[in-house]
Design an enzyme around this catalytic site. Structure first.
Site, PDB file in Angstrom:
ATOM      1  N   GLU A  63      80.996  23.936  49.265  1.00  0.00           N
ATOM      2  CA  GLU A  63      79.888  23.621  49.591  1.00  0.00           C
ATOM      3  C   GLU A  63      79.065  23.011  48.741  1.00  0.00           C
ATOM      4  O   GLU A  63      78.517  23.911  47.571  1.00  0.00           O
ATOM      5  CB  GLU A  63      79.158  25.012  49.839  1.00  0.00           C
ATOM      6  CG  GLU A  63      79.859  25.785  51.073  1.00  0.00           C
ATOM      7  CD  GLU A  63      78.922  26.764  51.506  1.00  0.00           C
ATOM      8  OE1 GLU A  63      78.681  26.859  52.676  1.00  0.00           O
ATOM      9  OE2 GLU A  63      78.260  27.543  50.801  1.00  0.00           O
ATOM     10  N   SER A  91      75.279  21.578  55.718  1.00  0.00           N
ATOM     11  CA  SER A  91      74.858  20.952  56.877  1.00  0.00           C
ATOM     12  C   SER A  91      75.555  20.512  58.033  1.00  0.00           C
ATOM     13  O   SER A  91      75.556  19.387  58.570  1.00  0.00           O
ATOM     14  CB  SER A  91      73.982  19.507  56.408  1.00  0.00           C
ATOM     15  OG  SER A  91      72.943  19.954  55.501  1.00  0.00           O
ATOM     16  N   GLY A 129      71.682  22.879  53.700  1.00  0.00           N
ATOM     17  CA  GLY A 129      70.184  23.113  54.181  1.00  0.00           C
ATOM     18  C   GLY A 129      69.314  21.788  54.198  1.00  0.00           C
ATOM     19  O   GLY A 129      68.409  21.809  54.395  1.00  0.00           O
ATOM     20  N   ASN A 188      76.936  31.750  58.684  1.00  0.00           N
ATOM     21  CA  ASN A 188      76.404  32.686  57.262  1.00  0.00           C
ATOM     22  C   ASN A 188      74.842  32.763  57.795  1.00  0.00           C
ATOM     23  O   ASN A 188      74.243  31.609  57.621  1.00  0.00           O
ATOM     24  CB  ASN A 188      76.507  31.809  56.162  1.00  0.00           C
ATOM     25  CG  ASN A 188      75.842  32.590  54.904  1.00  0.00           C
ATOM     26  OD1 ASN A 188      75.169  33.596  55.192  1.00  0.00           O
ATOM     27  ND2 ASN A 188      75.522  31.755  53.848  1.00  0.00           N
ATOM     28  N   TRP A 189      74.320  33.732  58.297  1.00  0.00           N
ATOM     29  CA  TRP A 189      73.080  33.945  58.677  1.00  0.00           C
ATOM     30  C   TRP A 189      71.988  34.155  57.636  1.00  0.00           C
ATOM     31  O   TRP A 189      71.009  33.995  57.832  1.00  0.00           O
ATOM     32  CB  TRP A 189      72.880  35.236  59.642  1.00  0.00           C
ATOM     33  CG  TRP A 189      73.355  34.789  61.106  1.00  0.00           C
ATOM     34  CD1 TRP A 189      74.079  33.740  61.475  1.00  0.00           C
ATOM     35  CD2 TRP A 189      73.185  35.771  62.319  1.00  0.00           C
ATOM     36  NE1 TRP A 189      74.388  33.794  62.899  1.00  0.00           N
ATOM     37  CE2 TRP A 189      73.969  35.101  63.310  1.00  0.00           C
ATOM     38  CE3 TRP A 189      72.576  36.877  62.515  1.00  0.00           C
ATOM     39  CZ2 TRP A 189      73.987  35.662  64.736  1.00  0.00           C
ATOM     40  CZ3 TRP A 189      72.692  37.491  63.742  1.00  0.00           C
ATOM     41  CH2 TRP A 189      73.381  36.797  64.718  1.00  0.00           C
ATOM     42  N   LYS A 190      72.483  34.361  56.330  1.00  0.00           N
ATOM     43  CA  LYS A 190      71.769  34.384  55.266  1.00  0.00           C
ATOM     44  C   LYS A 190      70.600  35.390  55.515  1.00  0.00           C
ATOM     45  O   LYS A 190      70.901  36.450  56.275  1.00  0.00           O
ATOM     46  CB  LYS A 190      70.904  33.040  54.801  1.00  0.00           C
ATOM     47  CG  LYS A 190      72.097  31.948  54.635  1.00  0.00           C
ATOM     48  CD  LYS A 190      71.715  30.504  54.252  1.00  0.00           C
ATOM     49  CE  LYS A 190      72.884  29.730  53.938  1.00  0.00           C
ATOM     50  NZ  LYS A 190      72.428  28.447  53.381  1.00  0.00           N
ATOM     51  N   GLU A 227      73.490  30.149  46.637  1.00  0.00           N
ATOM     52  CA  GLU A 227      72.162  30.611  46.256  1.00  0.00           C
ATOM     53  C   GLU A 227      72.075  32.061  45.652  1.00  0.00           C
ATOM     54  O   GLU A 227      71.258  32.349  45.142  1.00  0.00           O
ATOM     55  CB  GLU A 227      71.670  30.923  48.117  1.00  0.00           C
ATOM     56  CG  GLU A 227      71.449  29.880  48.654  1.00  0.00           C
ATOM     57  CD  GLU A 227      71.690  29.747  50.115  1.00  0.00           C
ATOM     58  OE1 GLU A 227      71.708  30.840  50.725  1.00  0.00           O
ATOM     59  OE2 GLU A 227      71.368  28.535  50.551  1.00  0.00           O
ATOM     60  N   HIS A 258      78.393  32.534  46.647  1.00  0.00           N
ATOM     61  CA  HIS A 258      77.295  31.471  47.359  1.00  0.00           C
ATOM     62  C   HIS A 258      76.657  30.993  46.356  1.00  0.00           C
ATOM     63  O   HIS A 258      76.031  31.566  45.511  1.00  0.00           O
ATOM     64  CB  HIS A 258      76.543  32.342  48.634  1.00  0.00           C
ATOM     65  CG  HIS A 258      76.074  30.983  49.468  1.00  0.00           C
ATOM     66  ND1 HIS A 258      74.999  30.335  49.123  1.00  0.00           N
ATOM     67  CD2 HIS A 258      76.597  30.278  50.638  1.00  0.00           C
ATOM     68  CE1 HIS A 258      74.593  29.469  50.054  1.00  0.00           C
ATOM     69  NE2 HIS A 258      75.827  29.522  51.057  1.00  0.00           N
TER      70      HIS A 258
END
Ligand code: PGA
Length: 250
Positions: A163, A209, A169, A9-11, A95, A93
């Protein structure tokens, strides 16, 4: 047998120059025994599919709208992702749940329309640190699972990503027994809700992570069918090492 999945997932990272990472990944894994997926930012999806054409790497989106089309400035529909060449999409997600206040009901509607458009849908679940410390993890995960996953899900079009928010992160990873406990719980819930056939065929991946150093141990945990990787998916060498660890796991 569930086919393992290494998902990146490159976000909100990457411009055209980052497509080079995909070429390198494809060269490093010409005949993978796992599914390899990269979810780049929406601006790169179409170009990414061209870069990985005729390779085993698949491309996905990071989100889609609940509606098929309409007056939603800045949003992208599941059909548009499919049209751009995406095969997967991530929904729910943490985020998005946090930045855009997405609730389970919204995530479920996004998953439903993604599946209706033939996209394999990665539904993300995860507890906060406060929830973990209050020993509420399984309650939270159970609620998110029943609230965010559509009844129409089949084994093939659904992936669950566990997650923990506090692991994303941060470099903090749950213990292997904590990961195993949640993955076993999700598996049991899926089997109860969808029956053993569908419940056993859904892949459950861990995210938060994951890096080349810890991936091997995580992939040996029961009911861990792969990973959803953020930071370590941005560089092909790191992600490649994670794929190699996944394919070596039992
Ligand atoms: P991370 O992100 O690997 O950078 O922790 C994982 C994710 O958010 O999917």
């Amino acid at each position: 047998m569930r086919r393992k999945l290494a998902a990146g997932n490159w976000k909100m990272n990457g411009t055209g120059a980052a497509l080079q990472e995909l070429s390198e990944l494809a060269i490093a894994h010409p005949k993978p025994t796992s599914d390899i997926l990269i979810c780049p930012p929406a601006t790169l999806i179409h170009r990414a599919t061209q870069v990985v054409a005729d390779t085993a790497i698949q491309i996905g989106g990071q989100d889609c709208h609940t509606d098929p089309k309409g007056a939603h400035t800045g949003d992208i529909s599941a059909e548009m992702l499919k049209d751009a060449g995406a095969r997967y999409v991530i929904v729910g997600h943490s985020e998005r749940r946090q930045d855009h206040n997405e609730q389970n009901e919204t995530v479920r509607a996004k998953a439903r329309i993604a599946m209706d458009n033939g996209l394999t849908t990665i539904v993300c679940l995860g507890e906060s640190l406060t929830e973990r410390e209050a020993a509420n993890t399984l309650d939270i995960i159970g609620g998110q699972l029943s609230g965010s996953v559509p009844d129409a899900a089949t084994g093939h079009d659904l992936v669950i990503a566990y997650e923990p928010i506090w692991a994303i992160g941060t470099g903090h990873v749950p213990s292997l027994s904590q990961i195993g406990e949640v993955h076993d719980f999700i598996r049991a819930r899926l089997e109860r809700r969808f029956g053993p056939g569908v419940g056993r065929s859904v892949r459950i991946v861990y995210g938060g992570s994951v890096n080349p150093g810890n991936a091997g141990d995580i992939f040996d945990v029961s009911n861990v069918d792969g990973a959803l990787v953020g930071g370590a998916s941005l560089k092909s060498a790191d992600f490649s090492a994670i794929i190699t660890a996944l394919e070596a796991a039992s």
